[in-house]
Design a protein around this motif. Sequence first.
Motif: not given
Length: 331
Positions: A121-133
Motif C-alpha cells: 500500500p501507499d507506494v507507486p506501481v511500475v509494470t514492466w513487460w520483459h518481452g514483447c508488450p
Amino acid sequence: MLALWDTTGNEVVRKLASERRNAGGVASGLALNLVVIVDEGRVRQVEDAATIAAASHPCRLLVVSRGPVAGVDAATANAKNRLDAEIVVGGRLGPCEAVIMRMHGRLALHSESVVMPLLAPDVPVVTWWHGCPPEHIAYDPLGVVAERRVTDIAQCPDPAAALRQRALDYAPGDTDLSWTRLTGWRALIAGAFDTASAGALSATVHAAAGDPLGALLRGWIIARMGIPVQLAEVSGALHGVDFALADGGSLSLHSTGDGMALLRKSGSLDQVLPLVERRLGEVLAEELQRLDADQPYAAALAAATGVANLGDRASTRTHIWQDPAWEPVAA
C-alpha cells in the motif's frame, strides 16, 4: 523461499504476510511495487535484474508468468486453471520482497485478481513487460493500474514496427528500455556541445535499419536541436553520429566497440570517452529513478515516428477486455 503449488490467491497473500513477519519486513521500507510480465524461460533474468535494481530501489517484486490459455486452440482445450507461487523475502534477492507466480489456464487472463491484493500500500506501481508488450497496453489490466509502464521493444520480432506502435499507443508514464540504453550516448553528445564552437546544422546517425536505439537517438536530436537528421545504415548496433556545424566544422562520436567512444571535433584533439554497455538491472534501476512522465522520451518518440502531440494525451487508460480465444478487439 516458500513454494506453493496449485494454490490460491488468498493463500499467497496470507503466506506473504507470514514470511514478512518472520523476516521482520516493513512495508514502509519499500519504494515501489514492480510488477513484471515475463515468459517462464526468462524468470531468472528478471530476478537477477530486480536484485540489482532493488539495491537502490527496495521494492515488492510481483512476477507473472502466464502459461497457455485454455480454449485458444486444440492443444490448450483442456488446460487446467492453476496457480503456482514462490515467495522470497530477502535472501537471494537482497532488499526485495518477491512473489513469482505461474498462472495456467483461464486464470492467466485474470492475473490482476491475484496481483492486486499483493501490492504494497501507499507506494507507486511500475509494470514492466520483459518481452514483447501487448499491442495496446489497455489490453493488460496490469498495465492499466500502473503509474509507470516499462516496455522493451528490442525484444519484439520487428522492433521498428513495435516502436511505431508504442507511439500510437503512448500515454504519459510510458517508457521503453531502448530509450534508457541511450543515456550514455545522450550524455556524451550533450557534453560535446558544451564546448563546441558552433551549433549544429544537420546530423547523420549510423545504425542498422530498424534499430530502435538509432531511431530514438535520431528522434532525440531532432526534438532537441530542431535540425534534419539522416540515418546511414550500418550492420550491427548503433555505431555513432556525425554533426555538421554552422561554422563549417564537424563533430562526431563513434563507438570503438570496447566500451569506449571516440569523440572528434574540428580544431580539437581526439578524445576517448567511456560508453559502457550496462547490465539489464542497471538499466532498469535508472528507469525506476523517475515515476513521472518522461517528456524527453515522448518528444523523441514523436520525432522518430512522426506521431505528434504525445505529451498532450491522458495519462490514464481504461482496460479493454481481450480474450485470445476471440477475434482481436479493434482499438
